[in-house]
Design a protein around this motif. Sequence first.
Motif, PDB file in Angstrom:
ATOM      1  N   ARG B  17       0.832  -1.200   0.000  1.00  0.00           N
ATOM      2  CA  ARG B  17       0.000   0.000   0.000  1.00  0.00           C
ATOM      3  C   ARG B  17       0.867   1.251   0.000  1.00  0.00           C
ATOM      4  O   ARG B  17       0.574   2.232  -0.681  1.00  0.00           O
ATOM      5  N   THR B  21       0.591   4.012  -3.000  1.00  0.00           N
ATOM      6  CA  THR B  21       0.224   5.395  -2.682  1.00  0.00           C
ATOM      7  C   THR B  21       1.346   6.340  -3.085  1.00  0.00           C
ATOM      8  O   THR B  21       1.112   7.407  -3.655  1.00  0.00           O
ATOM      9  N   PHE B 266      -6.423  12.285  -3.603  1.00  0.00           N
ATOM     10  CA  PHE B 266      -7.466  11.342  -3.189  1.00  0.00           C
ATOM     11  C   PHE B 266      -6.871   9.981  -2.859  1.00  0.00           C
ATOM     12  O   PHE B 266      -7.364   9.278  -1.979  1.00  0.00           O
ATOM     13  N   GLY B 267      -5.788   9.635  -3.552  1.00  0.00           N
ATOM     14  CA  GLY B 267      -5.078   8.395  -3.231  1.00  0.00           C
ATOM     15  C   GLY B 267      -4.573   8.422  -1.799  1.00  0.00           C
ATOM     16  O   GLY B 267      -4.720   7.445  -1.055  1.00  0.00           O
ATOM     17  N   ASN B 270      -7.469   8.217   0.700  1.00  0.00           N
ATOM     18  CA  ASN B 270      -7.961   6.842   0.760  1.00  0.00           C
ATOM     19  C   ASN B 270      -7.047   5.961   1.618  1.00  0.00           C
ATOM     20  O   ASN B 270      -7.507   5.226   2.501  1.00  0.00           O
ATOM     21  N   THR B 271      -5.755   6.067   1.356  1.00  0.00           N
ATOM     22  CA  THR B 271      -4.792   5.263   2.128  1.00  0.00           C
ATOM     23  C   THR B 271      -4.859   5.597   3.611  1.00  0.00           C
ATOM     24  O   THR B 271      -4.870   4.702   4.467  1.00  0.00           O
ATOM     25  N   THR B 274      -8.016   4.311   5.249  1.00  0.00           N
ATOM     26  CA  THR B 274      -7.903   2.869   5.469  1.00  0.00           C
ATOM     27  C   THR B 274      -7.024   2.595   6.683  1.00  0.00           C
ATOM     28  O   THR B 274      -7.328   1.739   7.509  1.00  0.00           O
ATOM     29  N   SER B 366      -4.398  16.516   2.510  1.00  0.00           N
ATOM     30  CA  SER B 366      -5.116  15.244   2.357  1.00  0.00           C
ATOM     31  C   SER B 366      -5.181  14.481   3.671  1.00  0.00           C
ATOM     32  O   SER B 366      -6.099  13.697   3.886  1.00  0.00           O
TER      33      SER B 366
END
Lengths: 222, 385
Positions: B17, B21, B266-267, B270-271, B274, B366
Amino acid sequence: MSIIKTENLEKIYKGKGKNAVTTHALRGVSLEIPQGAFACIIGKSGHGKSTLLNLIGGLDNPTAGRVFIYDEDITQLSDNKRAQLRAKKIGFVFQSFNLLENLTALENVQTAMLFAKNKAQNAEDLLALVGLSDKANSKPAQLSGGQQQRVAIARALANSPDILIMDEPTGNLDSQSAEEVLEHILKLHKSGKTIIVVTHNDDLAQKAEMVFEVKDGKLTDS
Amino acid sequence: MNLLKFVSRNLFRRKGRFAFTLLGISIGMASFVALLSIGGNMQSVVKQKAEGLGANFLIMPENICIYNQMAIVTGETISEQLHYDVYESVKNIDEITVIPHLTQKTAISEMPSVVAGILPEETMSFKNWTLASGEYFATQDENTAVIGINFADTRELDVGDTVTVRGQELIVKGILAETNGNDDMTMFVPLSVAQRIFDKEGYISYLSAKVADMTKMEFYEAEILSVASVQVATNDQLLESVLSILGSVNSTLQLIAGVALIAAAFGIINTMMTAVFERRREIGILRAIGGKKGFLFRSFLLESGLYGFLGGIVGVVVGYAVSLFAAPIINKDELSMLKGVSAQADIDVQLVVIAVGVSLLISILSGLYPAWRAAKLTPMEAINS
């Protein structure tokens, strides 16, 4: 002088959603624990032992009633102030060890020291205290349950707390490991710490100076 | 143990991940750097080319559009044309030196090439060329060519070789020494020969002119307009209008880079979301052992920021590498104005600092929401999750 005092603690868990179930976990629990005492909270599963422990440790807020630690009503404190209090005065040991999986034994203890207000010893000494000097660089997954719980005890001591709160510390251990952990707990008690343990372990309960039995959210006389 | 060590342990714990990312933000930053440096490179190339014209101003067909102006700067064919008579009229004005050009694009050795018809003697004294090899034109109408050094190199031509242009065979008579302008990429033939080959008898493309005193430009312009219906533009004016076109090309490139960066942002969100979800229990443990909300907020924000910092550095390196390789390809195909762009995309320290800074800023922004979510969890809801 009592180091911990609760007054008429009530805790009601309100479920969310359509078929929500409301649970009355504690129904007016009042107790006092003097400084340096070794107290056990016993009772059947689901009767409110852990809830009581979490309220004493300031991890949760009661629905009604008050919790005093050194005469300070911690139910009136903000989240952060309670975290500060834990960092200063309280060490936690959980049933499922709750070590940080990606850190070594030593780093787990060191992480707790990040928050500690009065670091009396270094992390290596604490691991030596629980007999795990040789496992300092092992990750939790490489340790046995007993070893993990001893790391958790070392971690709980990172801030030289006055109070150690343990939620079934031997609950996930085989009898030999449980024995070892019990020895450490007794040693800590002898060194003057106030110890509150939720347990099903009779050996442990027998060695306690005070035993509180929780039944249906209330203390029974024992 | 300190915050940075704690956070970096978390950063690398899910290597896949982490890599994906990082790839996201790196690609975003690489496109940002590549597009900006290609854009910047275009501008410097155009400036260099305008200087390479060796003229103070140009006399062009009336109402010539800005794209054709740009074509002159970059050595392309222009669709409008002037009568040769214009040259005759303008060259008689005092204090102005002027030479005609008939530029045409054609294929030579199966490569798009620019052929320029010139008056040999006048052009030589205007441009002060020197020859790398061979000889210069001896007459005004011989079937020979003098070629720029890059033109010769790319087509493997040497003195004495024969080149066929629209069925007409021309012998390469000389190769010019390097001029660092469009002349290096051009094949020159006598004007009359070019007019004949391209059926442009009596016509030229434009005139380039030099004057003794640039402060009297208005006067000269008036003089020129009194003898011919043309458009006059100084080199600087021309450069300005060409650069304004490049400016809009640049904004488009920046917009594309911006979209890439938003996707990367946005990546990261999202990471990080999570990660917060996965580590709920740990968050609870940290709170239980005395960690304050601020610690959790800072640790997640720092983790997010590290993505930006590392992604920024990787992006800058990759971006420059891409612009280094892309520039010559873009030259050849899409933007012929870039022909002759040297492959060295300049490493602009300011751009590097801006790129890493932008990347860091995006990643921190972010990380704000996930970090807030982490800090907001109460110990009990986190531990019991």
